[in-house]
Design an enzyme around this catalytic site. Structure first.
Site, PDB file in Angstrom:
ATOM      1  CG  ASP A 165      -3.033 104.262  36.648  1.00  0.00           C
ATOM      2  OD1 ASP A 165      -4.156 104.662  36.277  1.00  0.00           O
ATOM      3  OD2 ASP A 165      -1.994 104.480  35.986  1.00  0.00           O
ATOM      4  CG  ASN A 225     -15.773 106.943  37.549  1.00  0.00           C
ATOM      5  OD1 ASN A 225     -16.714 106.849  38.327  1.00  0.00           O
ATOM      6  ND2 ASN A 225     -14.896 107.939  37.607  1.00  0.00           N
ATOM      7  CG  ASN A 226     -12.835 100.005  33.824  1.00  0.00           C
ATOM      8  OD1 ASN A 226     -13.633  99.086  33.700  1.00  0.00           O
ATOM      9  ND2 ASN A 226     -11.734 100.110  33.097  1.00  0.00           N
ATOM     10  CE  LYS A 240      -8.739  99.945  35.737  1.00  0.00           C
ATOM     11  NZ  LYS A 240      -8.033 101.139  36.244  1.00  0.00           N
TER      12      LYS A 240
HETATM   13  P1  IMP Z   1      -6.318 102.706  34.041  1.00  0.00           P
HETATM   14  O1  IMP Z   1      -5.643 104.023  33.909  1.00  0.00           O
HETATM   15  O2  IMP Z   1      -5.781 101.866  35.143  1.00  0.00           O
HETATM   16  O3  IMP Z   1      -7.801 102.830  34.099  1.00  0.00           O
HETATM   17  O4  IMP Z   1      -6.029 101.834  32.754  1.00  0.00           O
HETATM   18  C1  IMP Z   1      -5.468 102.406  31.614  1.00  0.00           C
HETATM   19  C2  IMP Z   1      -5.790 101.611  30.400  1.00  0.00           C
HETATM   20  O5  IMP Z   1      -5.001 100.429  30.394  1.00  0.00           O
HETATM   21  C3  IMP Z   1      -7.225 101.155  30.229  1.00  0.00           C
HETATM   22  O6  IMP Z   1      -8.027 102.137  29.656  1.00  0.00           O
HETATM   23  C4  IMP Z   1      -7.023  99.973  29.273  1.00  0.00           C
HETATM   24  O7  IMP Z   1      -6.888 100.432  27.966  1.00  0.00           O
HETATM   25  C5  IMP Z   1      -5.688  99.414  29.744  1.00  0.00           C
HETATM   26  N1  IMP Z   1      -5.920  98.343  30.707  1.00  0.00           N
HETATM   27  C6  IMP Z   1      -5.833  98.414  32.056  1.00  0.00           C
HETATM   28  N2  IMP Z   1      -6.105  97.230  32.599  1.00  0.00           N
HETATM   29  C7  IMP Z   1      -6.386  96.401  31.581  1.00  0.00           C
HETATM   30  C8  IMP Z   1      -6.768  95.041  31.520  1.00  0.00           C
HETATM   31  O8  IMP Z   1      -6.941  94.347  32.523  1.00  0.00           O
HETATM   32  N3  IMP Z   1      -6.947  94.546  30.285  1.00  0.00           N
HETATM   33  C9  IMP Z   1      -6.788  95.260  29.153  1.00  0.00           C
HETATM   34  N4  IMP Z   1      -6.454  96.543  29.156  1.00  0.00           N
HETATM   35  C10 IMP Z   1      -6.259  97.112  30.371  1.00  0.00           C
END
Ligand code: IMP
Length: 193
Positions: free
Chosen positions: A71, A8-9, A12
């Site tokens: 993730d 939902n990002n 990404k």
């Molecule tokens: P997720 O659980 O994979 O959605 O990512 C967890 C968290 O890691 C995100 O909410 C961001 O705060 C951080 N994060 C993940 N990927 C990136 C990136 O490419 N750049 C900066 N922060 C990231």
């Protein structure tokens, strides 16, 4: 080939679509909104791999289509690998990027070892089989925010070999050397073999 991306990002989604476009890949990414899927995807695991699989599996069980989830997390050496798998909600369940950055910078105050890395694990479910792809980029945590591109911790992460943060380098450069870009490269190469 079509793959549904369990995220939902919007950042990404855009990053991965751009990476595939520049790789001339024949993989077409389908977003959750395109298939009318608006439910939250749980990520209650204790590792990036568990969370990636949980998101992909939750979606697969609902739509029975080939799909993948990623993730990702930031690991800071001087903070014993924090925020790691808790990167999204490091400063609380409200998941504010601003608050997360603020918390990291305050914990890092006065610390000279600023080494950190970003890691991504992609879980792909293809014809009911599970495959994993990993990407990593090393760098350091700056002492203040720089740049406005990207999301999350991008304004405070400077990759090795660069004088700018991910938020200053912009998407194309980030995608070439970044954690998610590298994991997507492995995914693409797997699918094209
Ligand atoms: P997720 O659980 O994979 O959605 O990512 C967890 C968290 O890691 C995100 O909410 C961001 O705060 C951080 N994060 C993940 N990927 C990136 C990136 O490419 N750049 C900066 N922060 C990231």
């Amino acid at each position: 080939m079509e793959l549904v991306f369990a995220t939902n990002n919007a950042h990404k989604l855009f990053e991965v679509k751009e990476k595939l476009r520049l790789s001339n890949s024949n993989v077409r990414i389908i977003s959750l909104s395109e298939i009318g899927f608006y439910d939250a995807l749980p990520e209650t695991g204790t590792t990036l791999q568990e969370n990636a699989l949980q998101k992909a599996q939750t979606l697969y069980e609902r739509i029975s289509r080939n799909c993948f989830a990623d993730d990702s997390g930031l690991e800071i050496e001087a903070l014993n690998g924090e925020p790691g798998v808790n990167s999204a909600h490091y400063a609380g369940e409200h998941r504010s990027h601003e608050d997360n950055i603020h918390l990291v910078l305050s914990k890092m105050e006065g610390i000279s070892n600023r080494r950190a890395c970003f890691k991504t694990v992609i879980a792909l479910i293809l014809d009911r089989k599970i495959h994993y792809f990993e990407g990593r980029v090393d760098g350091e945590i700056t002492t203040e925010k720089h740049g406005i591109d990207g999301f999350g911790y991008d304004p405070i992460f400077r990759p090795v070999g660069f004088s700018q943060t991910f938020a200053e380098l912009g998407l194309e450069e980030k995608n070439k050397i970044g954690h998610r870009g590298r994991a997507v490269e492995k995914l693409v190469s797997f699918l094209s073999n």
